[in-house]
Design a protein around this motif. Structure first.
Motif, PDB file in Angstrom:
ATOM      1  N   LEU A   1      41.964 -26.547  13.962  1.00 34.41           N
ATOM      2  CA  LEU A   1      42.648 -27.341  12.948  1.00 34.41           C
ATOM      3  C   LEU A   1      43.212 -26.441  11.856  1.00 34.41           C
ATOM      4  O   LEU A   1      44.351 -26.633  11.408  1.00 34.41           O
ATOM      5  CB  LEU A   1      41.692 -28.370  12.348  1.00 34.41           C
ATOM      6  N   TYR A   2      42.436 -25.445  11.425  1.00 37.43           N
ATOM      7  CA  TYR A   2      42.919 -24.502  10.421  1.00 37.43           C
ATOM      8  C   TYR A   2      44.110 -23.706  10.950  1.00 37.43           C
ATOM      9  O   TYR A   2      45.094 -23.467  10.239  1.00 37.43           O
ATOM     10  CB  TYR A   2      41.799 -23.551   9.998  1.00 37.43           C
ATOM     11  N   PHE A   3      44.001 -23.296  12.220  1.00 41.04           N
ATOM     12  CA  PHE A   3      45.116 -22.592  12.859  1.00 41.04           C
ATOM     13  C   PHE A   3      46.365 -23.481  12.885  1.00 41.04           C
ATOM     14  O   PHE A   3      47.478 -23.034  12.567  1.00 41.04           O
ATOM     15  CB  PHE A   3      44.746 -22.191  14.286  1.00 41.04           C
ATOM     16  N   ALA A   4      46.178 -24.746  13.271  1.00 38.35           N
ATOM     17  CA  ALA A   4      47.297 -25.687  13.379  1.00 38.35           C
ATOM     18  C   ALA A   4      47.974 -25.899  12.033  1.00 38.35           C
ATOM     19  O   ALA A   4      49.204 -25.982  11.963  1.00 38.35           O
ATOM     20  CB  ALA A   4      46.799 -27.015  13.944  1.00 38.35           C
ATOM     21  N   ARG A   5      47.191 -25.987  10.988  1.00 36.73           N
ATOM     22  CA  ARG A   5      47.769 -26.176   9.660  1.00 36.73           C
ATOM     23  C   ARG A   5      48.644 -24.995   9.273  1.00 36.73           C
ATOM     24  O   ARG A   5      49.756 -25.169   8.745  1.00 36.73           O
ATOM     25  CB  ARG A   5      46.653 -26.388   8.635  1.00 36.73           C
ATOM     26  N   SER A   6      48.162 -23.791   9.542  1.00 32.91           N
ATOM     27  CA  SER A   6      48.951 -22.592   9.244  1.00 32.91           C
ATOM     28  C   SER A   6      50.193 -22.533  10.137  1.00 32.91           C
ATOM     29  O   SER A   6      51.286 -22.180   9.681  1.00 32.91           O
ATOM     30  CB  SER A   6      48.108 -21.328   9.453  1.00 32.91           C
ATOM     31  N   TYR A   7      50.013 -22.882  11.395  1.00 28.27           N
ATOM     32  CA  TYR A   7      51.098 -22.810  12.367  1.00 28.27           C
ATOM     33  C   TYR A   7      52.227 -23.779  12.010  1.00 28.27           C
ATOM     34  O   TYR A   7      53.406 -23.415  12.019  1.00 28.27           O
ATOM     35  CB  TYR A   7      50.553 -23.128  13.756  1.00 28.27           C
ATOM     36  N   ILE A   8      51.873 -25.019  11.705  1.00 27.74           N
ATOM     37  CA  ILE A   8      52.889 -26.023  11.374  1.00 27.74           C
ATOM     38  C   ILE A   8      53.548 -25.688  10.042  1.00 27.74           C
ATOM     39  O   ILE A   8      54.766 -25.878   9.876  1.00 27.74           O
ATOM     40  CB  ILE A   8      52.270 -27.431  11.353  1.00 27.74           C
ATOM     41  N   THR A   9      52.777 -25.187   9.084  1.00 25.70           N
ATOM     42  CA  THR A   9      53.359 -24.761   7.807  1.00 25.70           C
ATOM     43  C   THR A   9      54.356 -23.624   8.033  1.00 25.70           C
ATOM     44  O   THR A   9      55.462 -23.621   7.464  1.00 25.70           O
ATOM     45  CB  THR A   9      52.268 -24.282   6.835  1.00 25.70           C
ATOM     46  N   PHE A  10      53.970 -22.654   8.865  1.00 23.18           N
ATOM     47  CA  PHE A  10      54.848 -21.550   9.214  1.00 23.18           C
ATOM     48  C   PHE A  10      56.137 -22.067   9.850  1.00 23.18           C
ATOM     49  O   PHE A  10      57.245 -21.622   9.513  1.00 23.18           O
ATOM     50  CB  PHE A  10      54.113 -20.614  10.177  1.00 23.18           C
ATOM     51  N   GLY A  11      55.996 -23.031  10.758  1.00 21.04           N
ATOM     52  CA  GLY A  11      57.161 -23.619  11.402  1.00 21.04           C
ATOM     53  C   GLY A  11      58.054 -24.354  10.422  1.00 21.04           C
ATOM     54  O   GLY A  11      59.286 -24.278  10.503  1.00 21.04           O
ATOM     55  N   PHE A  12      57.447 -25.054   9.474  1.00 19.97           N
ATOM     56  CA  PHE A  12      58.239 -25.784   8.490  1.00 19.97           C
ATOM     57  C   PHE A  12      59.035 -24.832   7.602  1.00 19.97           C
ATOM     58  O   PHE A  12      60.205 -25.101   7.282  1.00 19.97           O
ATOM     59  CB  PHE A  12      57.335 -26.662   7.624  1.00 19.97           C
ATOM     60  N   LEU A  13      58.417 -23.733   7.203  1.00 24.83           N
ATOM     61  CA  LEU A  13      59.132 -22.745   6.392  1.00 24.83           C
ATOM     62  C   LEU A  13      60.308 -22.155   7.161  1.00 24.83           C
ATOM     63  O   LEU A  13      61.394 -21.951   6.604  1.00 24.83           O
ATOM     64  CB  LEU A  13      58.168 -21.640   5.950  1.00 24.83           C
ATOM     65  N   ASN A  14      60.106 -21.903   8.438  1.00 24.50           N
ATOM     66  CA  ASN A  14      61.204 -21.414   9.278  1.00 24.50           C
ATOM     67  C   ASN A  14      62.295 -22.465   9.410  1.00 24.50           C
ATOM     68  O   ASN A  14      63.489 -22.136   9.443  1.00 24.50           O
ATOM     69  CB  ASN A  14      60.679 -21.034  10.664  1.00 24.50           C
ATOM     70  N   PHE A  15      61.882 -23.731   9.501  1.00 27.16           N
ATOM     71  CA  PHE A  15      62.854 -24.824   9.558  1.00 27.16           C
ATOM     72  C   PHE A  15      63.722 -24.846   8.308  1.00 27.16           C
ATOM     73  O   PHE A  15      64.947 -25.014   8.387  1.00 27.16           O
ATOM     74  CB  PHE A  15      62.127 -26.162   9.717  1.00 27.16           C
ATOM     75  N   VAL A  16      63.112 -24.681   7.148  1.00 25.95           N
ATOM     76  CA  VAL A  16      63.870 -24.691   5.887  1.00 25.95           C
ATOM     77  C   VAL A  16      64.904 -23.569   5.886  1.00 25.95           C
ATOM     78  O   VAL A  16      66.071 -23.780   5.518  1.00 25.95           O
ATOM     79  CB  VAL A  16      62.915 -24.552   4.684  1.00 25.95           C
ATOM     80  N   LEU A  17      64.500 -22.381   6.315  1.00 28.14           N
ATOM     81  CA  LEU A  17      65.428 -21.244   6.375  1.00 28.14           C
ATOM     82  C   LEU A  17      66.556 -21.517   7.359  1.00 28.14           C
ATOM     83  O   LEU A  17      67.731 -21.235   7.071  1.00 28.14           O
ATOM     84  CB  LEU A  17      64.673 -19.975   6.773  1.00 28.14           C
ATOM     85  N   LEU A  18      66.211 -22.083   8.522  1.00 26.38           N
ATOM     86  CA  LEU A  18      67.218 -22.398   9.532  1.00 26.38           C
ATOM     87  C   LEU A  18      68.168 -23.478   9.029  1.00 26.38           C
ATOM     88  O   LEU A  18      69.386 -23.399   9.256  1.00 26.38           O
ATOM     89  CB  LEU A  18      66.531 -22.855  10.823  1.00 26.38           C
ATOM     90  N   PHE A  19      67.633 -24.473   8.340  1.00 26.08           N
ATOM     91  CA  PHE A  19      68.458 -25.569   7.833  1.00 26.08           C
ATOM     92  C   PHE A  19      69.458 -25.063   6.794  1.00 26.08           C
ATOM     93  O   PHE A  19      70.645 -25.407   6.839  1.00 26.08           O
ATOM     94  CB  PHE A  19      67.565 -26.643   7.222  1.00 26.08           C
ATOM     95  N   ILE A  20      68.999 -24.223   5.891  1.00 26.91           N
ATOM     96  CA  ILE A  20      69.882 -23.671   4.862  1.00 26.91           C
ATOM     97  C   ILE A  20      70.980 -22.823   5.505  1.00 26.91           C
ATOM     98  O   ILE A  20      72.162 -22.938   5.144  1.00 26.91           O
ATOM     99  CB  ILE A  20      69.076 -22.824   3.852  1.00 26.91           C
ATOM    100  N   SER A  21      70.596 -21.992   6.454  1.00 24.57           N
ATOM    101  CA  SER A  21      71.575 -21.148   7.151  1.00 24.57           C
ATOM    102  C   SER A  21      72.584 -21.991   7.912  1.00 24.57           C
ATOM    103  O   SER A  21      73.783 -21.703   7.919  1.00 24.57           O
ATOM    104  CB  SER A  21      70.856 -20.200   8.120  1.00 24.57           C
ATOM    105  N   SER A  22      72.088 -23.034   8.554  1.00 22.75           N
ATOM    106  CA  SER A  22      72.959 -23.898   9.342  1.00 22.75           C
ATOM    107  C   SER A  22      73.951 -24.648   8.460  1.00 22.75           C
ATOM    108  O   SER A  22      75.126 -24.798   8.823  1.00 22.75           O
ATOM    109  CB  SER A  22      72.103 -24.893  10.134  1.00 22.75           C
ATOM    110  N   ILE A  23      73.492 -25.111   7.315  1.00 25.14           N
ATOM    111  CA  ILE A  23      74.388 -25.799   6.377  1.00 25.14           C
ATOM    112  C   ILE A  23      75.478 -24.850   5.902  1.00 25.14           C
ATOM    113  O   ILE A  23      76.658 -25.224   5.799  1.00 25.14           O
ATOM    114  CB  ILE A  23      73.601 -26.343   5.164  1.00 25.14           C
TER     115      ILE A  23
END
Length: 220
Positions: free
Chosen positions: A73-95
């Motif tokens: 569960l701790y791993f998953a929380r870090s993993y999904i948070t990491f993915g969300f941060l990457n999503f934000v970077l990808l979204f900004i770049s894509s825009i």
């Protein structure tokens, strides 16, 4: 073991048939140029979810087997948070890139969003496979394909949309699948809390970077 394999195979074949029929339908109601746009969109979706995951999807299965429930569960929380941060970077770049292609700005807005939901779906698929829940895996996958196909029919024939109808259908279906997973079996997401763990993030980068380079080379 054989029964689970049969379940995976059965659902995969059924989903493939429905998807194939959807492609035949689209080829008859929209132009080749519009199909080309969808093809480019699908090409981008081949790599965008992996950018969000940083090609670390394999770690989910590894840690699901290796770690205890609380540790996972701790791993998953870090993993999904990491993915969300990457999503934000990808979204900004894509825009930012979308301003160069005004007629297709919808694609650049939607790709990161769909990719993030695909990232979440992929995470839970890995959990289901490791837990041996072949029926749940197959039903979610089938639900995704069926809803995407029905919405494609509605948007293309009912609302007379073109390539954007297919994209909106995929977006809505991905969201619905995550909502259904969250309601039924995705306990990891229910228990999710933001966790910025620099040590874990470093492990993700070290593990995924060479795989991401290989993926990029294959995509090009």
């Amino acid at each position: 073991m054989l029964k689970k394999a049969a379940n995976y195979l059965s659902f995969s074949i059924l989903s493939a048939i429905i998807g194939f029929l959807a492609v035949i339908y689209m080829s008859r109601v929209i132009s080749q140029e519009e199909m080309g746009v969808i093809g480019l969109f699908m090409g981008a979706l081949y790599i965008a979810p992996e950018l969000i995951a940083f090609s670390t999807t394999g770690l989910i299965a590894i840690n699901k087997v290796k770690l205890e429930k609380v540790q996972f569960l701790y791993f998953a929380r870090s993993y999904i948070t990491f993915g969300f941060l990457n999503f934000v970077l990808l979204f900004i770049s894509s825009i930012a890139i979308s301003f160069l292609f005004e007629g297709y700005w919808v694609i650049f807005v939607v790709i990161p969003i769909i990719s993030f939901f695909m990232f979440l779906i992929s995470f839970h698929y890995s959990e289901l496979i490791q837990d041996g829940h072949s029926i749940s895996y197959g039903l979610y996958n089938l639900f995704n394909v069926v809803i995407t196909t029905l919405l494609t029919l509605f948007f293309l024939s009912g609302l007379s949309l073109d390539w954007d109808g297919r994209i909106f259908a995929m977006l809505i279906s991905q969201i619905l699948v995550v909502m259904l997973m969250h309601r039924k079996t995705f306990k990891t997401l229910k228990l999710f809390k933001v966790s910025i763990n620099k040590i874990q993030f470093k492990k993700f980068i070290v593990f995924g970077f060479p795989l991401l380079l290989a993926l990029g080379a294959g995509w090009i």
